[in-house]
Design a protein around this motif. Structure first.
Motif, short mmCIF file in Angstrom:
data_model
loop_
_atom_site.label_atom_id
_atom_site.label_comp_id
_atom_site.label_asym_id
_atom_site.label_seq_id
_atom_site.Cartn_x
_atom_site.Cartn_y
_atom_site.Cartn_z
N ALA A 31 0.81 -1.26 0.07
CA ALA A 31 -0.09 -0.02 0.10
C ALA A 31 1.01 1.16 -0.01
N MET A 32 2.03 1.44 0.98
CA MET A 32 2.68 2.24 0.93
C MET A 32 3.82 2.73 -0.39
N ASP A 33 3.54 1.49 -1.03
CA ASP A 33 4.63 1.56 -2.43
C ASP A 33 3.67 2.65 -3.61
N VAL A 34 2.22 2.68 -3.08
CA VAL A 34 1.63 3.56 -4.04
C VAL A 34 1.16 4.97 -3.61
N THR A 35 1.69 5.04 -2.08
CA THR A 35 1.18 6.18 -1.54
C THR A 35 2.24 7.01 -1.17
N LEU A 36 3.40 6.57 -0.71
CA LEU A 36 4.73 7.30 -0.21
C LEU A 36 5.83 7.74 -1.06
#
Ligand code: GRG
Length: 298
Positions: free
Chosen positions: A229-234
């Motif tokens: 998830a963080m790969d697409v948000t951070l």
């Protein structure tokens, strides 16, 4: 309660001590300068030290011997770092940024990076075996802990997960079951190994072992869903590696299978299950409840 920062600082100091030194020139009986420099470059690059900290915290929770736990804890971090070095190679994920700095093969060349990984994996077992011989009275427990680590890192553990991850990348296999298998093995097995090795060092009974490994299993699934998830948000700065690469490479991830919302839900669900799994330790499990709670919400 000892917190993650304190455990991580202890691990940091021990890692520095346990790594081969960088000598001015080549010397018989010593690691060559370039090899130790590449190993140090990747290992002492400021990782979160999650896996070794979990092992140390689990030994504290079980009332075990903290001195005996440091070698397996550091070995786990060496194995984790070797896996990152090899995963970043052009033949695998082909990444040029890790832990906020150029990857090992960018800094030292591909051949030396492969050797740095090989060196860390081998050194991990050298460090554990040396420590085991210092305490022959607890040899069985230490060998049992090493077995958990070897199994978690090995051909039916992390390496198995990476193998299927590569096959999925080539479009040879796909689907939700495969995704779960990859996450359980590539990511989860080292977390399970951290908890199980601590249990073995402390002579835990079957019920405690089930609770410890249950936590490790759910923590791993939560961790990978959250990472996807963080790969697409951070941003790259927040992650210390390039975000969005998985999607660009068409990788099988929690987000590609379940969408961002589904990946976040999976992280929350497995975080709650991890906390449930460790409930039998009551207040002594505060470190683990806090750690799962922190990664659960992304
Ligand atoms: C090469 C046998 C072999 C295995 C590679 C670890 C791994 C398997 C691949 C790395 C890529 C990846 C997405 C792994 C999943 C686990 C993960 C998110 C690792 C990063 O762990 P952190 O966040 O990293 O604990 P630090 O740098 O803090 O140690």
């Amino acid at each position: 309660m000892t917190d993650l920062k304190t455990y991580a600082a202890r691990v940091e100091a021990a890692l520095d001590r346990l790594l081969p030194e960088t000598h001015a020139a080549f010397q018989a009986g010593q690691a060559p300068r370039l090899l130790s420099a590449a190993m140090r470059y990747s290992l002492l690059a400021g990782g979160k030290r999650l896996r070794p900290s979990m092992l140390l915290a689990a030994v504290d929770m079980l009332g075990g011997d903290a001195d005996m736990a440091m070698a397996p804890a550091c070995a786990l971090e060496m194995i984790h770092t070797y896996s990152l070095i090899h995963d970043d190679l052009p033949g695998m994920d082909d990444d040029d940024l890790r832990r906020g700095r150029p990857t090992c093969h960018v800094a030292f060349g591909e051949g030396q990076a492969i050797l740095a990984g090989d060196g860390l994996l081998t050194h991990a077992f050298e460090v554990m075996l040396r420590q085991a011989l210092v305490r022959p009275a607890a040899l069985n427990r230490q060998v049992a802990a090493m077995l958990e680590i070897a199994r978690g890192a090995g051909v039916a553990g992390m390496v198995a997960g990476q193998c299927l991850d590569l096959q999925a990348d080539r479009g040879e296999m796909a689907g939700e079951d495969l995704l779960q298998y990859i996450h359980r093995h590539k990511t989860g097995c080292l977390f399970v190994a951290a908890m199980a090795a601590a249990g073995r060092l402390c002579g835990a009974d079957d019920a405690d072992m089930a609770a410890l490994t249950g936590y490790g299993r759910h923590f791993g699934l939560m961790f990978q869903a959250a990472d996807d998830a963080m790969d697409v948000t951070l941003t790259a700065e927040q992650m210390g590696k390039h975000p969005g690469k998985d999607a660009a490479d068409g990788k099988l991830t929690a987000v590609s299978v379940w969408g961002l919302r589904g990946a976040r839900d999976a992280a929350a669900r497995h975080g709650a299950a991890a906390i449930d799994a460790i409930a039998r330790f009551g207040d002594r499990a505060a470190f683990f409840v806090e750690l799962a709670g922190r990664h659960q919400a992304v």
